[in-house]
Design an enzyme around this catalytic site. Structure first.
Site, mmCIF file in Angstrom:
data_model
loop_
_atom_site.group_PDB
_atom_site.id
_atom_site.type_symbol
_atom_site.label_atom_id
_atom_site.label_comp_id
_atom_site.label_asym_id
_atom_site.label_seq_id
_atom_site.Cartn_x
_atom_site.Cartn_y
_atom_site.Cartn_z
ATOM 1 N N ASP A 10 36.402 43.904 39.302
ATOM 2 C CA ASP A 10 37.598 42.771 38.846
ATOM 3 C C ASP A 10 37.144 42.456 37.549
ATOM 4 O O ASP A 10 35.950 42.414 37.072
ATOM 5 C CB ASP A 10 37.581 41.834 40.093
ATOM 6 C CG ASP A 10 38.413 40.701 39.616
ATOM 7 O OD1 ASP A 10 39.648 40.891 39.001
ATOM 8 O OD2 ASP A 10 38.105 39.669 39.710
ATOM 9 N N ASP A 12 38.739 38.782 35.952
ATOM 10 C CA ASP A 12 38.829 37.159 36.129
ATOM 11 C C ASP A 12 37.821 36.852 37.273
ATOM 12 O O ASP A 12 37.928 36.981 38.339
ATOM 13 C CB ASP A 12 40.111 36.682 36.429
ATOM 14 C CG ASP A 12 41.047 36.838 35.079
ATOM 15 O OD1 ASP A 12 40.348 36.596 34.008
ATOM 16 O OD2 ASP A 12 42.111 37.190 35.067
ATOM 17 N N ASP A 177 35.827 38.695 43.143
ATOM 18 C CA ASP A 177 35.835 37.244 43.718
ATOM 19 C C ASP A 177 36.874 36.700 44.372
ATOM 20 O O ASP A 177 36.799 35.576 44.636
ATOM 21 C CB ASP A 177 35.369 36.537 42.287
ATOM 22 C CG ASP A 177 36.949 36.375 41.617
ATOM 23 O OD1 ASP A 177 37.688 37.558 41.578
ATOM 24 O OD2 ASP A 177 37.433 35.090 41.593
#
Length: 225
Positions: A10, A12, A177
């Site tokens: 990922d 961000d 996240d």
């Protein structure tokens, strides 16, 4: 040293700091990773493509939470999702007096092909309700609210990448996240949530780092470096 797996990661909250700036320490890790790297994000396709461009790696990306998949090695673009239904939700949301929250130009939605996103400053409950009424998925990634097709996610995106590259999803290390990483955690062979991850991501991960954000990513991949 443990054999290096292919990597799906990922952006961000995983490669960035709290302000969403990509931590420059991740650049050499990704550009020198000896196996396949897949950038998987909720952002529209231009963002992960640009990251790959400046890293000097193949454009292998999962964008819009699985709605858009591009594999440069096979020159294949896959676009899946009910954009019309997502736009209907956005219109109904505006009719209730709310906005997307990204200004007149709205770069967050400008290049999207399969979903819509709403700024976290806007009310969550009516958007979630409208998404459910239209049979769509509502995601809070911690950076925006996403309304997307429930049939697609980063996990289906990884399956699509693997079909093109003749690889198995179980061979991948996944790092993320947020709840939009949970499905790719389920299909990858090893999954790691960084310490700032939400509870959904942490509950689906094989391990959770002690460090947050990009420090957590560096910790996640340390056994393979």
């Amino acid at each position: 040293m443990t054999e290096t797996p292919p990597l799906v990661v990922d952006i961000d909250g995983t490669l960035t700091d709290e302000s969403r700036a990509v931590d420059p320490r991740v650049f050499p890790v990704l550009s020198e990773w000896p196996e396949q790297v897949v950038i998987a994000t909720g952002k529209a396709m231009p963002y992960p493509i640009a990251l790959c461009e400046f890293l000097g790696i193949d454009y292998t990306v999962i964008a819009e939470n699985g709605g858009v998949v591009f594999v440069e090695a096979t020159d294949t673009l896959q676009i899946e999702g009910d954009k019309a239904a997502c736009l209907a939700v956005a219109e109904a949301y505006r009719e209730l007096g709310y906005e997307m929250g990204f200004g007149e130009v709205d770069l967050a939605n400008r290049w999207r092909e399969t979903e819509v996103v709403v700024n976290l400053s806007q009310p969550e409950e009516p958007l979630q309700r409208l998404a459910e009424e239209h049979g769509l998925e509502f995601l809070d990634t911690g950076f925006a609210y996403h309304v997307t097709d429930a049939r697609i996610d980063k996990g289906t995106g990884l399956h699509a990448v693997c079909a093109e590259l003749d690889r198995e999803p179980e061979s991948f290390l996944a790092v993320g996240d947020s709840e939009n990483d949970a499905e790719v955690f389920e299909v990858a062979g090893e999954s790691v949530a960084v310490a700032n991850a939400d509870e959904t991501a942490k509950s689906r991960a094989d391990r959770v780092t002690t460090a947050p954000y990009a420090d957590g990513f560096l910790e996640a991949v340390e056994p393979y470096r």
